[in-house]
Design an enzyme around this catalytic site. Structure first.
Site, short mmCIF file in Angstrom:
data_model
loop_
_atom_site.label_atom_id
_atom_site.label_comp_id
_atom_site.label_asym_id
_atom_site.label_seq_id
_atom_site.Cartn_x
_atom_site.Cartn_y
_atom_site.Cartn_z
N VAL A 262 0.84 -1.19 0.00
CA VAL A 262 0.00 0.00 0.00
C VAL A 262 0.88 1.25 0.00
O VAL A 262 0.67 2.19 -0.77
CB VAL A 262 -0.97 -0.02 1.20
CG1 VAL A 262 -1.75 1.28 1.29
CG2 VAL A 262 -1.92 -1.22 1.10
N GLU A 284 12.06 6.39 7.43
CA GLU A 284 12.96 5.34 7.94
C GLU A 284 13.35 4.36 6.84
O GLU A 284 14.35 3.66 6.96
CB GLU A 284 12.31 4.61 9.11
CG GLU A 284 10.96 4.05 8.73
CD GLU A 284 10.16 3.53 9.90
OE1 GLU A 284 10.75 3.21 10.94
OE2 GLU A 284 8.94 3.43 9.77
#
Ligand code: 0RQ
Length: 497
Positions: A262, A284
């Site tokens: 997604v 990240e």
């Protein structure tokens, strides 16, 4: 100083049952490969000989099939934190063969510096280059290496010949002071560099260098389908509307994007959303889609903890490091995920939910409230501290047997207080400033799949009042129906009336 060269098996022989081990990397990127496989083989032999052999494994985030995968198959992991995502380890965790505890990624390094989980016997670090004084250039993921290197009694270096020395300069290694002496982390824009390009290791702790040439083994993403494409488009249209309404500054804000299919689709959508200015990421994980966005000039800079790229995309980046050198910085997890920096920069946090409830709570980790999927990862670090926190997911899963919009989440990772917007392929529910009933109406109207809307509206009528009008006995009715029949659509509210 000449460091001993060991085989992976010789290294594994030195690791004892019960040891605590810190691994380099963040996601599959930068995680060790050959020593962990040799350790798994040793564990199998020990078990065959009737002797116990398990180690505790501390990482940056998930690892790879060579580390978590091999060790889990050998049933060699006693304790494990934080994020993970290999199917074999998931099985061990859910059967309690491995004691897993889930933690915000930004918190682990500090906890280790205070010995919260005991002392670290070993650090196993994948590196691109070792200098004679013990300094190392890391690979494509940093994770908690600075802290593991500082705290471990002994260190193995996996020198991966596939990693070019040209990685020098991509990392920004910085360790914050600890409470009560903590000062600000001086990052004021995503591209600020505040540390050092290498990790400095006490050479007397280096127990050996082990050669490797293994790839991370990251697969490409599932092809985008109508659902994920529509989710991506909905996210982008929402962001465009926010800029137009001046709720986001015209120059835009840095973006964080989670992992998975997604998230990949959302990033893909940002490539086409030309009305949004080129943007920076303070995130990240940089996935394949971000590399394409950099080539297109849509993403101008990425601050990250890892380059989580498919093998083909990683080869493309490593072959063209000069193009990416001024566009990427790779930081330790406690910096990439620092609540302080995320709040200061005003990061737009975009993460994926397993399920969202009609009052705005999010389950990111537990399938039907019981089985661990992957872990909270950094989603909490970013969601709680972001300028704007968005969760997206498909409205239904498994062909409609599961509704991802439920009356009450079966496990809660992110509470209604941290969640601003929920987006499915059906539409966008901006729940900022709404009371619980208003939120429920908007989430059902805009995000639930048509096949579940009436069931959800009927649930709302079951409640007996209160600010958040749950019917406690019925609140997990969708999940109970799924457990009993395999289909949430068969939920029957009359049994609770
Ligand atoms: O199962 O593989 O058997 O088909 O879950 O679902 O839709 O492919 O979604 O790949 O984006 O992953 C939350 C797991 C989503 C991930 C999660 C089933 C579904 C499928 C995967 P199959 P999709 P994605 C940054 C931030 C937490 C950590 C995080 C995640 C599989 O995004 O781990 O955000 N997030 N970190 O069929 C039962 C439901 C389900 C369900 C989906 N309600 N019930 N099964 N599935 N919804 C990264 C780091 O922190 C490092």
């Amino acid at each position: 100083m000449a460091f001993p060269i060991l085989s992976a098996q010789e290294a594994a022989e030195l690791i004892k049952n019960g040891d605590n081990i810190g691994l380099s990397g963040f996601t599959a990127s930068g995680s060790p490969k050959v020593i962990t496989e040799a350790l798994a083989a040793k564990a199998v032999k020990e078990h065959e000989a009737g002797r116990p052999f398990k180690v505790s494994v501390f990482t940056g985030a998930s690892t790879n099939n060579h580390a978590d995968g091999a060790l889990a198959r050998a049933n060699a992991i006693a304790r494990r934190t934080p994020y993970q995502n290999t199917p074999d380890l998931r099985l061990r965790i859910n059967s309690h063969d491995c004691h897993y505890f889930d933690l915000h990624l930004s918190e682990l390094a500090q906890k280790f510096r205070y010995n919260t989980y005991g002392e670290l016997d070993w650090a196993i670090l994948e590196v691109a280059k070792v200098f004679e004084n013990g300094e190392v250039v890391l690979g494509t993921g940093v994770g908690n290496v600075p802290t593991y290197a500082a705290k471990a009694k002994k260190i193995f270096l996996e020198l991966n010949t596939k990693l070019p020395e040209g990685l020098y300069g991509l990392h920004d290694i910085y360790m914050p002071l600890d409470p009560p002496h903590r000062r600000e982390i001086p990052i004021y824009t995503p591209s600020d560099r505040i540390g050092h390009p290498t990790v400095k290791i006490d050479p007397s702790k280096i127990a050996g260098i082990i050669h490797s040439d293994a790839y991370d083994g990251i697969k490409g993403f599932t092809a985008l389908d109508d659902t994920t494409l529509q989710i991506g488009a909905n996210v982008c249209n929402f962001l465009i509307g926010e800029v137009r309404a001046q709720r986001i500054p015209q120059e835009f804000l840095p973006i964080q994007s989670g992992v998975g299919n997604v998230a990949n689709a959302v990033l893909f959508g940002l490539g086409d959303a030309k009305e949004l200015p080129p943007f920076a990421m303070y995130t990240e994980v940089i996935q394949d889609a971000v590399i394409d966005l950099m080539r297109m000039g849509r993403c101008k800079f990425g601050s990250t903890c890892s380059l989580t790229l498919s093998d083909a995309k990683e080869a493309e980046v490593l072959d063209d490091l000069d193009f990416f050198r001024d566009k990427i910085v790779i930081r330790p997890a406690e910096i990439s995920n620092s609540p302080e920096v995320i709040r200061r920069l005003g990061v737009i946090a975009m993460n994926t939910a397993l399920e969202a409830d009609i009052f705005g709570n999010i389950n990111s980790t537990h399938v039907v409230g019981t089985r661990m999927m992957n872990g909270i990862g950094g989603s909490g670090d970013f969601t709680r501290n972001g300028y704007l926190s968005i969760f997206s997911c498909p409205s239904i899963t498994k062909g409609g047997l599961i509704s991802n919009i439920v009356p009450m989440c079966s496990h809660i990772d992110h509470t209604e207080h941290s969640v601003d917007v929920i987006i499915t392929e059906q539409g966008v529910a901006d729940i900022r400033g709404l009371d619980p009933v208003q939120r429920a109406e908007r989430i059902i109207d805009n995000c639930a799949h048509p096949m579940y809307k009436e069931l959800l509206r009927d649930y709302l009528k079951l409640g007996k009042g209160g600010q958040t009008p749950h019917h406690l006995a019925a609140s997990l009715g969708f999940h109970t129906a799924f457990q009993n029949t395999g289909d949430m659509r068969l939920t029957d509210w009359s049994q609770y009336a």
